[in-house]
Scaffold this motif. Sequence first.
Motif, PDB file in Angstrom:
ATOM      1  N   VAL B   8       0.864  -1.187   0.000  1.00  0.00           N
ATOM      2  CA  VAL B   8       0.000   0.000   0.000  1.00  0.00           C
ATOM      3  C   VAL B   8       0.898   1.234   0.000  1.00  0.00           C
ATOM      4  CG1 VAL B   8      -1.738   1.272   1.313  1.00  0.00           C
ATOM      5  CG2 VAL B   8      -1.816  -1.225   1.241  1.00  0.00           C
ATOM      6  N   GLN B   9       0.696   2.120  -0.981  1.00  0.00           N
ATOM      7  CA  GLN B   9       1.566   3.298  -1.086  1.00  0.00           C
ATOM      8  C   GLN B   9       0.746   4.567  -1.308  1.00  0.00           C
ATOM      9  OE1 GLN B   9       4.000   2.065  -4.371  1.00  0.00           O
ATOM     10  NE2 GLN B   9       5.550   1.156  -3.032  1.00  0.00           N
ATOM     11  N   GLY B  10       0.875   5.472  -0.368  1.00  0.00           N
ATOM     12  CA  GLY B  10       0.219   6.788  -0.501  1.00  0.00           C
ATOM     13  C   GLY B  10      -1.291   6.716  -0.672  1.00  0.00           C
ATOM     14  N   LEU B  11      -1.885   5.708  -0.090  1.00  0.00           N
ATOM     15  CA  LEU B  11      -3.330   5.480  -0.292  1.00  0.00           C
ATOM     16  C   LEU B  11      -4.152   6.556   0.430  1.00  0.00           C
ATOM     17  CD1 LEU B  11      -4.904   3.238  -1.805  1.00  0.00           C
ATOM     18  CD2 LEU B  11      -5.300   2.172   0.410  1.00  0.00           C
ATOM     19  N   SER B  12      -5.052   7.181  -0.307  1.00  0.00           N
ATOM     20  CA  SER B  12      -5.887   8.252   0.277  1.00  0.00           C
ATOM     21  C   SER B  12      -7.325   8.097  -0.194  1.00  0.00           C
ATOM     22  CB  SER B  12      -5.397   9.635  -0.172  1.00  0.00           C
ATOM     23  OG  SER B  12      -4.051   9.817   0.215  1.00  0.00           O
ATOM     24  N   LYS B  13      -8.229   8.558   0.657  1.00  0.00           N
ATOM     25  CA  LYS B  13      -9.635   8.527   0.271  1.00  0.00           C
ATOM     26  C   LYS B  13     -10.336   9.766   0.820  1.00  0.00           C
ATOM     27  CE  LYS B  13     -13.436   6.839  -1.415  1.00  0.00           C
ATOM     28  NZ  LYS B  13     -13.607   6.671  -2.862  1.00  0.00           N
ATOM     29  N   ASN B  14     -10.951  10.531  -0.090  1.00  0.00           N
ATOM     30  CA  ASN B  14     -11.735  11.694   0.320  1.00  0.00           C
ATOM     31  C   ASN B  14     -13.209  11.421   0.022  1.00  0.00           C
ATOM     32  OD1 ASN B  14      -9.222  12.767   0.711  1.00  0.00           O
ATOM     33  ND2 ASN B  14      -9.333  14.191  -1.011  1.00  0.00           N
ATOM     34  N   PHE B  15     -14.059  11.842   0.922  1.00  0.00           N
ATOM     35  CA  PHE B  15     -15.501  11.737   0.704  1.00  0.00           C
ATOM     36  C   PHE B  15     -16.092  13.132   0.655  1.00  0.00           C
ATOM     37  CE2 PHE B  15     -14.905   7.723   3.167  1.00  0.00           C
ATOM     38  CZ  PHE B  15     -15.363   6.850   2.195  1.00  0.00           C
ATOM     39  N   PHE B  16     -17.213  13.255  -0.037  1.00  0.00           N
ATOM     40  CA  PHE B  16     -17.955  14.506   0.073  1.00  0.00           C
ATOM     41  C   PHE B  16     -19.155  14.261   0.967  1.00  0.00           C
ATOM     42  CE2 PHE B  16     -21.275  17.493  -1.117  1.00  0.00           C
ATOM     43  CZ  PHE B  16     -20.606  18.684  -0.936  1.00  0.00           C
ATOM     44  N   ASP B  17     -19.219  14.972   2.056  1.00  0.00           N
ATOM     45  CA  ASP B  17     -20.350  14.849   2.976  1.00  0.00           C
ATOM     46  C   ASP B  17     -21.146  16.152   2.918  1.00  0.00           C
ATOM     47  OD1 ASP B  17     -21.120  13.183   5.736  1.00  0.00           O
ATOM     48  OD2 ASP B  17     -21.638  15.311   5.762  1.00  0.00           O
ATOM     49  N   PRO B  18     -22.452  16.047   2.642  1.00  0.00           N
ATOM     50  CA  PRO B  18     -23.245  17.285   2.492  1.00  0.00           C
ATOM     51  C   PRO B  18     -23.151  18.208   3.707  1.00  0.00           C
ATOM     52  CG  PRO B  18     -24.527  15.374   1.835  1.00  0.00           C
ATOM     53  CD  PRO B  18     -23.263  14.850   2.422  1.00  0.00           C
ATOM     54  N   SER B  19     -23.040  17.635   4.896  1.00  0.00           N
ATOM     55  CA  SER B  19     -23.022  18.500   6.085  1.00  0.00           C
ATOM     56  C   SER B  19     -21.600  18.938   6.463  1.00  0.00           C
ATOM     57  CB  SER B  19     -23.670  17.787   7.264  1.00  0.00           C
ATOM     58  OG  SER B  19     -23.009  16.568   7.492  1.00  0.00           O
ATOM     59  N   ARG B  20     -20.599  18.084   6.168  1.00  0.00           N
ATOM     60  CA  ARG B  20     -19.228  18.406   6.594  1.00  0.00           C
ATOM     61  C   ARG B  20     -18.318  18.851   5.451  1.00  0.00           C
ATOM     62  NH1 ARG B  20     -17.029  13.325   9.635  1.00  0.00           N
ATOM     63  NH2 ARG B  20     -18.145  12.253   7.961  1.00  0.00           N
ATOM     64  N   GLY B  21     -18.836  18.750   4.224  1.00  0.00           N
ATOM     65  CA  GLY B  21     -17.994  19.086   3.069  1.00  0.00           C
ATOM     66  C   GLY B  21     -17.037  17.959   2.748  1.00  0.00           C
ATOM     67  N   GLU B  22     -15.845  18.304   2.268  1.00  0.00           N
ATOM     68  CA  GLU B  22     -14.855  17.294   1.888  1.00  0.00           C
ATOM     69  C   GLU B  22     -14.252  16.660   3.149  1.00  0.00           C
ATOM     70  OE1 GLU B  22     -14.466  16.798  -1.312  1.00  0.00           O
ATOM     71  OE2 GLU B  22     -12.553  15.799  -1.613  1.00  0.00           O
ATOM     72  N   VAL B  23     -14.356  15.337   3.233  1.00  0.00           N
ATOM     73  CA  VAL B  23     -13.811  14.625   4.401  1.00  0.00           C
ATOM     74  C   VAL B  23     -12.636  13.777   3.933  1.00  0.00           C
ATOM     75  CG1 VAL B  23     -14.299  12.908   6.188  1.00  0.00           C
ATOM     76  CG2 VAL B  23     -16.081  14.523   5.503  1.00  0.00           C
ATOM     77  N   ARG B  24     -11.479  13.970   4.578  1.00  0.00           N
ATOM     78  CA  ARG B  24     -10.298  13.185   4.200  1.00  0.00           C
ATOM     79  C   ARG B  24     -10.222  11.979   5.136  1.00  0.00           C
ATOM     80  NH1 ARG B  24      -5.499  17.418   3.644  1.00  0.00           N
ATOM     81  NH2 ARG B  24      -4.602  15.786   2.328  1.00  0.00           N
ATOM     82  N   ALA B  25     -10.825  10.890   4.712  1.00  0.00           N
ATOM     83  CA  ALA B  25     -10.972   9.714   5.585  1.00  0.00           C
ATOM     84  C   ALA B  25      -9.659   8.958   5.753  1.00  0.00           C
ATOM     85  CB  ALA B  25     -12.034   8.794   5.003  1.00  0.00           C
ATOM     86  N   VAL B  26      -8.886   8.874   4.675  1.00  0.00           N
ATOM     87  CA  VAL B  26      -7.583   8.181   4.723  1.00  0.00           C
ATOM     88  C   VAL B  26      -6.567   9.061   3.995  1.00  0.00           C
ATOM     89  CG1 VAL B  26      -6.304   6.144   3.947  1.00  0.00           C
ATOM     90  CG2 VAL B  26      -8.638   5.885   4.783  1.00  0.00           C
ATOM     91  N   GLN B  27      -5.383   9.252   4.627  1.00  0.00           N
ATOM     92  CA  GLN B  27      -4.405  10.158   4.029  1.00  0.00           C
ATOM     93  C   GLN B  27      -3.036   9.490   3.907  1.00  0.00           C
ATOM     94  OE1 GLN B  27      -4.547  14.244   5.750  1.00  0.00           O
ATOM     95  NE2 GLN B  27      -6.148  13.381   7.051  1.00  0.00           N
TER      96      GLN B  27
END
Lengths: 432, 252
Positions: B8-27
């Motif tokens: 696993v290398q540099g794995l990231s995941k961003n979500f868009f949450d209507p109430s919180r905006g952009e959420v960076r779940a994994v960085q």
Amino acid sequence: MDWTAIRLLYVSELRAALRERSVLINGILIPLLMYPLMMWVMFSGILFVTARFESFASRVEIAGLPAEHRGLLERLGEDEGRIEIAEVEAPTARAAAAYREEVENRLLGGELDAALIFESTADPPGNAEVSLLSNGSSDQSQAARGRLEGALSAERSAWLDRIAEQHGLDGAEWQVFDVRSNNLATGRQMGQFLMGMMIPLFFVLMIANGCVYPAIDSTAGERERNTWETTSTLATRRIHVVTAKYLYVATMGLVAGALNAAAMVVSFRSFLGPLLARLGGGGGSGFAFELPLTSLPILFLTAVLLGALIAAAMMILAAFARTFKEGQSMVTPVILLVIFPVVVLNDPSMEFTPALAGIPVVNVVLLLRQAIAGNVLWLQLGITVLANGAAIAACLWLASRILRVEEIATGSFEGNLFQFLRQHWRPAGGKA
Amino acid sequence: MSTFQVEVQGLSKNFFDPSRGEVRAVQEVNFECRSSEIFGLLGANGAGKTTTLRMISTVLQPTAGTARVLGHDVASDPVEVRRNLGFYSASTALYPRLTARETLTLFARVNKYPAERTRSRVEEMIERFGLGDYAGARIEKLSSGMKQKVSIARTVVHDPPVLIFDEPTVGLDVLNALDLQKAIQELREDGKAILFSTHIMSEAERLCDRIAIIDKGRIRACDDLEGLRAATSQHYLEDIFVHYVTGNDTTG
């Protein structure tokens, strides 16, 4: 395409579905048993009511029966004692109103079922104004009225024939013209006409009904049971999973439609035919409920087209549901959408034109009606297949676009198709 | 060819949450896992463990970075990744209307286990997990303990070299949890590379060969238990975890 995976998943979906009571009831038992049961109940009910009518004696009072019409009593007496007649003298002119009022009260009070009051008018002897009084809110009174009308009409005709004979005329001459209606349709054609009116409507309804539970079960049901993610981890492409589910839903719709059509034909032959014959329907030809052999491939084709189209439409909507309840409310409009044109356009005189063959669902119904009547319009058939094929392809394309969106595949999207379309297909500048 | 089963290398995941905006779940998560190793992801609820494992199992697509399973990229070759992977989590339930035997056969066949060996493999799994008396019963009729055994069996029935267990003991009673841990240890002995996520310290301590402490989507530390102890001067994993997550030394 990984057809092995699709087949394995499809068989597994079908196997699981056939172990579910709701699928068995909606997809198999209702289409198969509803019409035989419904018609058996109708048949039994009508026989029961007829027998009940035939069993009781009508209480009838006849006032002022002219000597020329004594034959009426004989005619009524021929009705196997089902009429109890009380004959009274004609009331005097002064007492006529009071007598009539008294009779009306007895009729309304249930003491009497019907009354005939003769008021002699002028020459020739026997000419009279006849009042037939009955109570329309009472079954017995209506039955008595029917029996009196039959006998009275026969007596009138016989009396007119006698008068005509006295004047040296025969029946045909004094009647001026005689109407003799003649239904040229065969019993088979009459049966096909009736089946053409009823089978397409229920056929569409049953296919839609057969698709509902599987469409929700294979989408929202999976999310509710937490098996969606399990399926997502299978070593096959998502499109193969969706294809297997789609084929399963379409199969259930097709099976429901085919079973329903077979059950309807059997029901028509076993229950409706004898019932209509007993009630004197169909003119002189009666009804014969037989499907022409040439209609069977068309019936199968229409079931495939409808099942495939309705399944695709329902799966698009159900893909957004996270619970079974949400799925039901999202899918219900599809049933209304497919039933509406069938109900509105259920006009037997409607011609199946090439233009109508281009409208999905409507074309299938009209094609089916033609097939039941033993006609195959090849141009319309071709257009129907193409139009429905295009509609199915459009639905599947939309479904594949929708399921590519991660929030929907994982069930985290909060909304329905219309909200999705607004968010994902906004004009330039919107999120694509 | 890499010696690691999972990279696993540099794995990231961003979500868009209507109430919180952009959420960076994994960085920018990095780690590897090799054969016969249990690699633990230790973190609080919402730390990013499940999102990371879902990306490796191809349920979710990474926003950035890569993850490879036996050299197959999760983004470009997801079917091969899934073929070489068994994924077990609380949200991967079994099909209730299939029997245990039908479930195992389906997973073996769809996951490309050779058709001619599927029957014997399924019977082997039934024997190994003690499902003999219940193999013909529908899943919905089984006890939770039996369901859990069928779940493990369906995870490994296609004999994948890599296994993912995402908080597998959540909701299980002590005896069932211990049974599961024993099964995971046996799978390590079979040579499997195992990714294991948990928020239970004792579980991580007992099972994992190496532990990555994850917090707010980032890996704060990654080493074996001895290495973590040496780096933090803490003995208990709980204290080590608090050290990395809060930056506070709990021993005073």
